[in-house]
Design a protein around this motif. Structure first.
Motif, PDB file in Angstrom:
ATOM      1  N   THR A  30      34.286 -41.881  29.060  1.00  0.00           N
ATOM      2  CA  THR A  30      35.074 -42.752  29.845  1.00  0.00           C
ATOM      3  C   THR A  30      36.286 -43.072  29.022  1.00  0.00           C
ATOM      4  O   THR A  30      36.244 -42.366  27.770  1.00  0.00           O
ATOM      5  CB  THR A  30      34.328 -44.059  30.027  1.00  0.00           C
ATOM      6  OG1 THR A  30      33.990 -44.720  28.645  1.00  0.00           O
ATOM      7  CG2 THR A  30      33.050 -43.912  30.745  1.00  0.00           C
ATOM      8  N   ASP A  31      37.265 -43.992  29.438  1.00  0.00           N
ATOM      9  CA  ASP A  31      38.589 -44.022  28.532  1.00  0.00           C
ATOM     10  C   ASP A  31      38.484 -45.393  28.058  1.00  0.00           C
ATOM     11  O   ASP A  31      39.288 -45.980  27.264  1.00  0.00           O
ATOM     12  CB  ASP A  31      39.716 -44.288  29.696  1.00  0.00           C
ATOM     13  CG  ASP A  31      40.037 -42.807  30.257  1.00  0.00           C
ATOM     14  OD1 ASP A  31      39.499 -41.772  29.218  1.00  0.00           O
ATOM     15  OD2 ASP A  31      40.572 -42.831  31.138  1.00  0.00           O
ATOM     16  N   ARG A  32      37.098 -46.076  28.142  1.00  0.00           N
ATOM     17  CA  ARG A  32      36.875 -47.313  27.263  1.00  0.00           C
ATOM     18  C   ARG A  32      37.280 -47.212  26.036  1.00  0.00           C
ATOM     19  O   ARG A  32      36.997 -46.328  25.122  1.00  0.00           O
ATOM     20  CB  ARG A  32      35.464 -47.801  27.521  1.00  0.00           C
ATOM     21  CG  ARG A  32      35.219 -49.226  27.144  1.00  0.00           C
ATOM     22  CD  ARG A  32      33.824 -49.644  27.270  1.00  0.00           C
ATOM     23  NE  ARG A  32      33.199 -49.170  28.472  1.00  0.00           N
ATOM     24  CZ  ARG A  32      31.758 -49.547  28.884  1.00  0.00           C
ATOM     25  NH1 ARG A  32      31.508 -50.186  27.796  1.00  0.00           N
ATOM     26  NH2 ARG A  32      31.377 -48.806  29.908  1.00  0.00           N
ATOM     27  N   GLU A  33      37.936 -48.368  25.225  1.00  0.00           N
ATOM     28  CA  GLU A  33      38.236 -48.238  24.118  1.00  0.00           C
ATOM     29  C   GLU A  33      37.077 -48.987  23.104  1.00  0.00           C
ATOM     30  O   GLU A  33      37.099 -48.572  21.931  1.00  0.00           O
ATOM     31  CB  GLU A  33      39.685 -48.876  23.916  1.00  0.00           C
ATOM     32  CG  GLU A  33      40.732 -48.034  24.285  1.00  0.00           C
ATOM     33  CD  GLU A  33      41.943 -48.654  24.386  1.00  0.00           C
ATOM     34  OE1 GLU A  33      42.120 -49.590  23.341  1.00  0.00           O
ATOM     35  OE2 GLU A  33      42.949 -48.291  25.020  1.00  0.00           O
ATOM     36  N   THR A  34      36.466 -50.016  23.500  1.00  0.00           N
ATOM     37  CA  THR A  34      35.385 -50.695  22.847  1.00  0.00           C
ATOM     38  C   THR A  34      34.076 -50.398  23.242  1.00  0.00           C
ATOM     39  O   THR A  34      33.860 -50.402  24.462  1.00  0.00           O
ATOM     40  CB  THR A  34      35.771 -52.171  22.890  1.00  0.00           C
ATOM     41  OG1 THR A  34      37.380 -52.516  22.419  1.00  0.00           O
ATOM     42  CG2 THR A  34      34.961 -53.030  21.998  1.00  0.00           C
ATOM     43  N   PHE A  35      33.296 -50.116  22.310  1.00  0.00           N
ATOM     44  CA  PHE A  35      31.980 -49.996  22.594  1.00  0.00           C
ATOM     45  C   PHE A  35      30.908 -50.799  21.779  1.00  0.00           C
ATOM     46  O   PHE A  35      31.174 -51.028  20.389  1.00  0.00           O
ATOM     47  CB  PHE A  35      31.595 -48.370  22.481  1.00  0.00           C
ATOM     48  CG  PHE A  35      31.997 -47.558  23.420  1.00  0.00           C
ATOM     49  CD1 PHE A  35      31.114 -47.300  24.553  1.00  0.00           C
ATOM     50  CD2 PHE A  35      33.153 -47.004  23.608  1.00  0.00           C
ATOM     51  CE1 PHE A  35      31.572 -46.891  25.503  1.00  0.00           C
ATOM     52  CE2 PHE A  35      33.507 -46.187  24.508  1.00  0.00           C
ATOM     53  CZ  PHE A  35      32.732 -46.109  25.807  1.00  0.00           C
ATOM     54  N   GLU A  85      28.786 -42.632  27.776  1.00  0.00           N
ATOM     55  CA  GLU A  85      29.935 -43.251  28.011  1.00  0.00           C
ATOM     56  C   GLU A  85      31.112 -43.122  26.994  1.00  0.00           C
ATOM     57  O   GLU A  85      32.291 -42.975  27.562  1.00  0.00           O
ATOM     58  CB  GLU A  85      29.657 -44.741  28.495  1.00  0.00           C
ATOM     59  CG  GLU A  85      29.012 -45.031  29.688  1.00  0.00           C
ATOM     60  CD  GLU A  85      27.526 -45.003  29.686  1.00  0.00           C
ATOM     61  OE1 GLU A  85      27.006 -44.734  28.119  1.00  0.00           O
ATOM     62  OE2 GLU A  85      26.431 -44.942  30.341  1.00  0.00           O
ATOM     63  N   ASP A 143      26.755 -56.165  32.456  1.00  0.00           N
ATOM     64  CA  ASP A 143      26.688 -55.824  33.913  1.00  0.00           C
ATOM     65  C   ASP A 143      25.554 -56.591  34.546  1.00  0.00           C
ATOM     66  O   ASP A 143      25.714 -56.683  35.737  1.00  0.00           O
ATOM     67  CB  ASP A 143      26.555 -54.230  33.836  1.00  0.00           C
ATOM     68  CG  ASP A 143      27.701 -53.573  33.241  1.00  0.00           C
ATOM     69  OD1 ASP A 143      28.744 -54.162  33.335  1.00  0.00           O
ATOM     70  OD2 ASP A 143      27.437 -52.219  33.100  1.00  0.00           O
ATOM     71  N   ASN A 159      26.750 -51.876  26.206  1.00  0.00           N
ATOM     72  CA  ASN A 159      27.640 -52.096  26.905  1.00  0.00           C
ATOM     73  C   ASN A 159      27.013 -52.741  28.301  1.00  0.00           C
ATOM     74  O   ASN A 159      27.585 -53.591  28.929  1.00  0.00           O
ATOM     75  CB  ASN A 159      28.704 -51.131  27.131  1.00  0.00           C
ATOM     76  CG  ASN A 159      29.574 -51.125  25.977  1.00  0.00           C
ATOM     77  OD1 ASN A 159      30.043 -52.063  25.692  1.00  0.00           O
ATOM     78  ND2 ASN A 159      29.870 -50.017  25.348  1.00  0.00           N
ATOM     79  N   TRP A 160      25.884 -52.072  28.745  1.00  0.00           N
ATOM     80  CA  TRP A 160      25.380 -52.296  30.120  1.00  0.00           C
ATOM     81  C   TRP A 160      24.959 -53.623  30.297  1.00  0.00           C
ATOM     82  O   TRP A 160      24.659 -54.027  31.395  1.00  0.00           O
ATOM     83  CB  TRP A 160      24.295 -51.454  30.339  1.00  0.00           C
ATOM     84  CG  TRP A 160      23.282 -51.622  29.422  1.00  0.00           C
ATOM     85  CD1 TRP A 160      22.948 -50.902  28.517  1.00  0.00           C
ATOM     86  CD2 TRP A 160      22.039 -52.357  29.841  1.00  0.00           C
ATOM     87  NE1 TRP A 160      21.573 -51.502  28.014  1.00  0.00           N
ATOM     88  CE2 TRP A 160      21.045 -52.228  28.678  1.00  0.00           C
ATOM     89  CE3 TRP A 160      21.766 -53.116  30.854  1.00  0.00           C
ATOM     90  CZ2 TRP A 160      19.782 -52.918  28.761  1.00  0.00           C
ATOM     91  CZ3 TRP A 160      20.499 -53.917  30.937  1.00  0.00           C
ATOM     92  CH2 TRP A 160      19.758 -53.614  29.743  1.00  0.00           C
TER      93      TRP A 160
END
Length: 148
Positions: free
Chosen positions: A134-139, A130, A147, A143-144
């Motif tokens: 993806t464009d997500r900035e924080t990892f 991801e 959810d 991360n899942w």
């Protein structure tokens, strides 16, 4: 957690000094190529207490591993349900069962527990797909978990 910690950008996912990476080792059994397994072992009181402490550390780090002679799997883990049951016999003695349910996702699977490991255990990192797609900035590594 105090309200102050929520304001400083930290959450309940642990800080680097709290990170623990337990490996639960079984003397027999195997791990499937998709990370599946059904393993059991007998532990004495001291060993069981150690496993519980290790599990607590793995929950703080969202990371536990399972090893058997024929396989190895590292999981990202969350927290879910706890079940307890006790059914005493006529003499009042029975088995107290405690089950912790952890939503989990295999992050690394090997059919040889001696194969070099990745992540914190192997001293080599890995990049979540991801992060590249993806464009997500924080990892975070897992991360899942949010959810679930």
């Amino acid at each position: 957690m105090s309200d102050d910690s929520a304001d400083d950008g930290h959450d309940d996912h642990g800080s680097p000094e709290d990170m623990e990476y337990p490996e639960f080792v079984f003397e027999s059994g195997s791990v499937d190529e998709d990370g599946g397994f059904d393993l059991a072992t007998e532990l004495d009181r001291e060993a069981m207490a150690g496993w519980l402490e290790d599990l607590a550390g793995g929950l703080r780090s969202h990371d536990v591993a399972v090893e058997s002679p024929d396989g190895y799997v590292t999981f990202g883990v969350g927290a879910s349900d706890v079940e307890m049951s006790f059914d005493p016999g006529e003499d009042g003695v029975g088995v107290l069962s405690v089950t912790f349910e952890l939503p989990a996702k295999p992050m690394f699977v090997a059919d040889d527990p001696d194969q070099p490991k990745v992540g914190a255990r192997g001293g080599r990192g890995f990049v979540p797909v991801e992060m590249l797609t993806t464009d997500r900035e924080t990892f975070r590594c897992y991360n899942w978990v949010d959810d679930e």
